[in-house]
Structures are given as C-alpha cells and as structure tokens.
Scaffold this motif. Sequence first.
Motif, PDB file in Angstrom:
ATOM      1  N   ASN A 244      28.383  32.480  89.297  1.00  0.00           N
ATOM      2  CA  ASN A 244      28.564  32.427  90.750  1.00  0.00           C
ATOM      3  C   ASN A 244      27.569  33.334  91.465  1.00  0.00           C
ATOM      4  O   ASN A 244      26.997  32.969  92.496  1.00  0.00           O
ATOM      5  CB  ASN A 244      29.993  32.852  91.115  1.00  0.00           C
ATOM      6  N   HIS A 245      27.363  34.518  90.909  1.00  0.00           N
ATOM      7  CA  HIS A 245      26.440  35.464  91.543  1.00  0.00           C
ATOM      8  C   HIS A 245      25.014  34.942  91.489  1.00  0.00           C
ATOM      9  O   HIS A 245      24.247  35.055  92.455  1.00  0.00           O
ATOM     10  CB  HIS A 245      26.535  36.813  90.834  1.00  0.00           C
ATOM     11  N   THR A 246      24.638  34.362  90.355  1.00  0.00           N
ATOM     12  CA  THR A 246      23.296  33.800  90.216  1.00  0.00           C
ATOM     13  C   THR A 246      23.071  32.667  91.214  1.00  0.00           C
ATOM     14  O   THR A 246      22.025  32.590  91.867  1.00  0.00           O
ATOM     15  CB  THR A 246      23.098  33.263  88.783  1.00  0.00           C
ATOM     16  N   ILE A 247      24.071  31.790  91.346  1.00  0.00           N
ATOM     17  CA  ILE A 247      23.953  30.672  92.281  1.00  0.00           C
ATOM     18  C   ILE A 247      23.774  31.190  93.705  1.00  0.00           C
ATOM     19  O   ILE A 247      22.959  30.673  94.479  1.00  0.00           O
ATOM     20  CB  ILE A 247      25.190  29.758  92.172  1.00  0.00           C
ATOM     21  N   LYS A 248      24.544  32.243  94.074  1.00  0.00           N
ATOM     22  CA  LYS A 248      24.431  32.813  95.423  1.00  0.00           C
ATOM     23  C   LYS A 248      23.004  33.281  95.703  1.00  0.00           C
ATOM     24  O   LYS A 248      22.439  33.002  96.766  1.00  0.00           O
ATOM     25  CB  LYS A 248      25.402  33.986  95.578  1.00  0.00           C
ATOM     26  N   ASN A 249      22.427  34.006  94.731  1.00  0.00           N
ATOM     27  CA  ASN A 249      21.063  34.503  94.920  1.00  0.00           C
ATOM     28  C   ASN A 249      20.054  33.375  95.034  1.00  0.00           C
ATOM     29  O   ASN A 249      19.153  33.392  95.878  1.00  0.00           O
ATOM     30  CB  ASN A 249      20.669  35.424  93.761  1.00  0.00           C
ATOM     31  N   GLU A 250      20.198  32.372  94.150  1.00  0.00           N
ATOM     32  CA  GLU A 250      19.213  31.291  94.135  1.00  0.00           C
ATOM     33  C   GLU A 250      19.337  30.393  95.366  1.00  0.00           C
ATOM     34  O   GLU A 250      18.344  29.862  95.858  1.00  0.00           O
ATOM     35  CB  GLU A 250      19.364  30.456  92.853  1.00  0.00           C
ATOM     36  N   ILE A 251      20.559  30.232  95.878  1.00  0.00           N
ATOM     37  CA  ILE A 251      20.738  29.410  97.075  1.00  0.00           C
ATOM     38  C   ILE A 251      20.009  30.034  98.268  1.00  0.00           C
ATOM     39  O   ILE A 251      19.446  29.330  99.113  1.00  0.00           O
ATOM     40  CB  ILE A 251      22.242  29.209  97.367  1.00  0.00           C
ATOM     41  N   SER A 252      19.999  31.359  98.326  1.00  0.00           N
ATOM     42  CA  SER A 252      19.259  32.038  99.396  1.00  0.00           C
ATOM     43  C   SER A 252      17.778  31.672  99.331  1.00  0.00           C
ATOM     44  O   SER A 252      17.137  31.419 100.363  1.00  0.00           O
ATOM     45  CB  SER A 252      19.426  33.554  99.275  1.00  0.00           C
ATOM     46  N   LYS A 253      17.239  31.643  98.111  1.00  0.00           N
ATOM     47  CA  LYS A 253      15.830  31.257  97.954  1.00  0.00           C
ATOM     48  C   LYS A 253      15.627  29.796  98.348  1.00  0.00           C
ATOM     49  O   LYS A 253      14.642  29.443  99.009  1.00  0.00           O
ATOM     50  CB  LYS A 253      15.391  31.462  96.501  1.00  0.00           C
ATOM     51  N   ILE A 254      16.561  28.938  97.918  1.00  0.00           N
ATOM     52  CA  ILE A 254      16.421  27.502  98.206  1.00  0.00           C
ATOM     53  C   ILE A 254      16.411  27.257  99.714  1.00  0.00           C
ATOM     54  O   ILE A 254      15.594  26.490 100.235  1.00  0.00           O
ATOM     55  CB  ILE A 254      17.565  26.717  97.520  1.00  0.00           C
ATOM     56  N   LYS A 255      17.340  27.926 100.442  1.00  0.00           N
ATOM     57  CA  LYS A 255      17.372  27.785 101.898  1.00  0.00           C
ATOM     58  C   LYS A 255      16.048  28.223 102.520  1.00  0.00           C
ATOM     59  O   LYS A 255      15.496  27.557 103.405  1.00  0.00           O
ATOM     60  CB  LYS A 255      18.512  28.628 102.477  1.00  0.00           C
ATOM     61  N   PHE A 256      15.532  29.355 102.040  1.00  0.00           N
ATOM     62  CA  PHE A 256      14.284  29.900 102.592  1.00  0.00           C
ATOM     63  C   PHE A 256      13.133  28.922 102.399  1.00  0.00           C
ATOM     64  O   PHE A 256      12.385  28.619 103.339  1.00  0.00           O
ATOM     65  CB  PHE A 256      13.981  31.244 101.917  1.00  0.00           C
ATOM     66  N   PHE A 257      13.003  28.409 101.166  1.00  0.00           N
ATOM     67  CA  PHE A 257      11.863  27.530 100.886  1.00  0.00           C
ATOM     68  C   PHE A 257      12.025  26.150 101.523  1.00  0.00           C
ATOM     69  O   PHE A 257      11.036  25.497 101.875  1.00  0.00           O
ATOM     70  CB  PHE A 257      11.654  27.404  99.377  1.00  0.00           C
ATOM     71  N   PHE A 258      13.264  25.673 101.704  1.00  0.00           N
ATOM     72  CA  PHE A 258      13.465  24.408 102.409  1.00  0.00           C
ATOM     73  C   PHE A 258      13.068  24.547 103.883  1.00  0.00           C
ATOM     74  O   PHE A 258      12.529  23.608 104.486  1.00  0.00           O
ATOM     75  CB  PHE A 258      14.920  23.946 102.294  1.00  0.00           C
ATOM     76  N   ASN A 259      13.331  25.728 104.472  1.00  0.00           N
ATOM     77  CA  ASN A 259      12.893  25.964 105.847  1.00  0.00           C
ATOM     78  C   ASN A 259      11.372  25.926 105.951  1.00  0.00           C
ATOM     79  O   ASN A 259      10.810  25.354 106.896  1.00  0.00           O
ATOM     80  CB  ASN A 259      13.421  27.318 106.337  1.00  0.00           C
ATOM     81  N   ILE A 260      10.710  26.553 104.948  1.00  0.00           N
ATOM     82  CA  ILE A 260       9.241  26.515 104.930  1.00  0.00           C
ATOM     83  C   ILE A 260       8.752  25.075 104.796  1.00  0.00           C
ATOM     84  O   ILE A 260       7.819  24.643 105.489  1.00  0.00           O
ATOM     85  CB  ILE A 260       8.693  27.373 103.770  1.00  0.00           C
ATOM     86  N   ALA A 261       9.394  24.318 103.888  1.00  0.00           N
ATOM     87  CA  ALA A 261       8.996  22.918 103.668  1.00  0.00           C
ATOM     88  C   ALA A 261       9.174  22.095 104.937  1.00  0.00           C
ATOM     89  O   ALA A 261       8.310  21.283 105.306  1.00  0.00           O
ATOM     90  CB  ALA A 261       9.811  22.326 102.521  1.00  0.00           C
ATOM     91  N   GLN A 262      10.336  22.301 105.630  1.00  0.00           N
ATOM     92  CA  GLN A 262      10.596  21.552 106.853  1.00  0.00           C
ATOM     93  C   GLN A 262       9.551  21.859 107.930  1.00  0.00           C
ATOM     94  O   GLN A 262       9.015  20.943 108.575  1.00  0.00           O
ATOM     95  CB  GLN A 262      11.993  21.898 107.356  1.00  0.00           C
ATOM     96  N   ASN A 263       9.249  23.131 108.118  1.00  0.00           N
ATOM     97  CA  ASN A 263       8.240  23.521 109.113  1.00  0.00           C
ATOM     98  C   ASN A 263       6.854  22.991 108.745  1.00  0.00           C
ATOM     99  O   ASN A 263       6.084  22.580 109.614  1.00  0.00           O
ATOM    100  CB  ASN A 263       8.186  25.046 109.244  1.00  0.00           C
ATOM    101  N   SER A 264       6.557  23.017 107.434  1.00  0.00           N
ATOM    102  CA  SER A 264       5.237  22.541 106.992  1.00  0.00           C
ATOM    103  C   SER A 264       5.086  21.046 107.213  1.00  0.00           C
ATOM    104  O   SER A 264       4.013  20.555 107.591  1.00  0.00           O
ATOM    105  CB  SER A 264       5.033  22.878 105.511  1.00  0.00           C
ATOM    106  N   ILE A 265       6.180  20.287 106.984  1.00  0.00           N
ATOM    107  CA  ILE A 265       6.127  18.831 107.201  1.00  0.00           C
ATOM    108  C   ILE A 265       5.933  18.534 108.681  1.00  0.00           C
ATOM    109  O   ILE A 265       5.175  17.627 109.059  1.00  0.00           O
ATOM    110  CB  ILE A 265       7.410  18.166 106.662  1.00  0.00           C
ATOM    111  N   GLU A 266       6.639  19.301 109.546  1.00  0.00           N
ATOM    112  CA  GLU A 266       6.467  19.109 110.987  1.00  0.00           C
ATOM    113  C   GLU A 266       5.031  19.387 111.421  1.00  0.00           C
ATOM    114  O   GLU A 266       4.506  18.747 112.334  1.00  0.00           O
ATOM    115  CB  GLU A 266       7.435  20.017 111.741  1.00  0.00           C
TER     116      GLU A 266
END
Length: 462
Positions: A244-266
Amino acid sequence: MLFIFVFNLLFAIILFITQPKENEANRWMITFAMSGGIGALSEALLTDIIPGVQRFDIENASHILFLAHIYLQFLGEVISPYAILMYSIVYSQIVKGKRKKALAYVLSLPMVFMIFFTDFHPDIDINFRILLIWSAPYFLIASFIMFCTWRDEINVYQREQKFRVFIVLVPAWLGVFIFNYVLRAIDSQTELFRIVPMFFFGAYIFFIGYIFLNGAFGIKVKVEQQQILDKSIQIMNGGTAVLNHTIKNEISKIKFFFNIAQNSIEKRDLDEAEKAIDSVFSAIEGIDNMVDRIRAKTEEIVLKETNVEMINLITDCVRGVEKIFNARGIKIKTEFKVDTILYGDPILLKEVVNNILNNAMEAIVVTEGLIHIQMFKMKNGGISIEITDNGVGISKEELNRIMEPYFSTKKNIKNHGLGLSFCYKTVRAHDGELSVHSEVGKGTSMIIKLPKSRIISTKISS
C-alpha cells in the motif's frame, strides 16, 4: 550417555517446532544435535541397554541392538563435523546459492570415504587418525567462521544474538573435538571421551539461560519489554502494508508525469509527452515488481538476491525523481567515493532509497532545497550510504519513534507511517543497520550501513 541423547533430541525438537522451515541454518543445527544424540545413544546401547536386555535372555533383540550400536556410532562420529561446518557456512552466509549446494556435496565426501577405513564386525573400529585428518579442519574452520560472523556484525542487536550463539555452540563442539576426536586418535583405547557430556551439559545451561533471559537461536521464552522498535515491527503486516505504501508513492509520480504528458500534448511537444509516459510505465513496473516480491498473508519480505551495482541503483533512483524534485526547487547532489557491487535485492534496496528520497522531499520547505547522497567504504569493510537533506528536521521525541510502523511525523491522513519501518526491515534483512540523525531546523541524515559479508567487490570511484 542416555541423558545426552534425550537432551539432544529435546533440543532438536525445540528448534524444529519453533523455527520456520526455511531456516536452513537451524536444519543443520538439528542435524548436529541428532548426530551427537545418536552417538550418545550408541554408547548407551552398549553400556546400559544391551546388558539389561541380556538379563531377559532375548538374543535376537540383543543382536539387533548391537548392530544398531555399531552403525549409530559410525553415523554420529562422521556426521557431527560435517553438520557443524555446514551450519557455520549457512549461518554466516559466506557462500550462497548454487555454490553452497555444491559445497555441501563436496564436504560430504570424507564421510563416504570413512566407510573404507572402518571395521564394522565383530564390533565397530573407526580409524580415528584418518577421521582426524579431515574432521580437524572442519571443526576449526567452523569455529573461526562463527567467530568472524560475530566479530564483523555491525548491527548491535544481531551482534548480541550472534555472540550468544557463539558462546553456546563453539566451546561445546571444541570440547567434543578434543576429547572425542583428538585424544582417540592419539589413543584409541582412551576413556576420556566420556567427559564429552560435560560440554553438552554446559551448552544446555547456557542455552536455557539465554532463551529465558535474552533469546538464542531465534527462541525467546520469557516475555519482557523489549526495544519498542523490534517489538512493534511485529504488528506490521509486511506484505499488504508495504505494498500500500509503495502504491501511494508511485501514484504520486504517475499523477505528476501524466500532468506533464497532458501539458506536452496540448503544446504538441510529443517528445516530452513520450518521456513522461515512459516514466509512468516505469512507476507502474515498480509497483508490479513489488507485488511479485512481497509474500501475501505473511509478515516476511522475501529477498531475491543478486549482484547489485550500487552506483547504478542510486543513480536510477535519482533519475526517477529528478523532474519532480526540480519542479519543487530541490537539487540532488551525489558523491560516490567507492564503486561497489553488493549481494542483495535490487528491487527492495531501490525502494528503500526511493522512500528516503520521498521523505526528504516532503521535509524540505525552503526555496533552495538540497539532498546530498554519499556512499563510502567503512573501516570494517562494509559500505555506508548517507542521504542528508536541509529540511525541517525531526524533534527528539519523534526521533525515538520514527521507525515504528504507523507512526508518521506528517500531519496527513494519507501518510500511513510505513515507509521507514519498511526501510528498517529491509536493511535488517540485508544484515545491515539503518540509523537517523536529525536536528530541528537544520535537516535530517538517513544512514544505511551494509556489512562486509554483503560486498562482492569495492573499488575507489573515479
């Protein structure tokens, strides 16, 4: 001699019942206890049991018991040195994997050769001089390995445990070696081997005392207040909680990089979007690997050990968080004074570093954050990895509880307080030591010390 057999049998049963089946070292200790026991039983058959049976004129029973005496004595004499050496090798972990298995076969060969140097009829006559040629190195090397295992241990708690094991075992088996092997090789008719039970008796006194007072061989009978950290670690459901702790940490990274991906696509920056998506897949792979590595429904973290290039491992961790840290104004400085290849679990070690880096990031509130990672060789041959931040620091009261499961300095319901307890447990599983130094307002240093026994190779880093 019969009471030695009973005590050895009881000792073996205690180890068998109380220890997990995967504890290979204790399996060899059980083998040694039983080999000593059947040797004692062989002598008891000859001096006590067979004379008692003969009073009832049961010839067939006497003959069978006499044959049992012959073969039990042979097995007891040849198995004991082999089991002792294998126990020391497995306990110290100086040889692992396929090499250990191959070594077990090679070291068993002298036992087979002893068949050709032993007369079994009409009574057993072992050539103790031949036996001493190979048993002496087995006993002495085993004793030296046990001494070095205790001497080189850097973890305070494990060092105490290994000292107890050393005190219980080594004097006992050296007594057996001198009085049952050396003296009988000098004079095959000597009766001094009958002193051997005294050494076993002394070992049992130490053993019983230790398991009631402090614990030995992983056994503890007396329930008393122990260090809060080691006691509370037991309430942690290692599998589910760490995952559970590992998933919490990795989800934070996933959210961050998806935001970068979304902005980059725009912005139609497809190269940047592709890099961000690759980072997302890397985070997902990290979760997937942890799922494979943590045993469900148990508290045990299973190590999958291999050779690990520590500079590459730490560098991979830094690269994985660098963009997130840069976005928060945090710089990471690395200083590798040694280039080390270590025998350990790369996935779990990487998770330890990631947890510490994540904690450091969350502790930094200044505009110019800095995390300094150092790796250097210690005087005892091990390595030290120090990760220092210029964050808010930790108070003395909180520092005493920092590695307890479910305790967190972060006032956020989503922080479960499992990261450092997982790090502690993983470093301990690698025979290492994890410590924290912190000062409020100045920052925190997390220090990972890994022992010489884990080091495959070390060279000065250029």
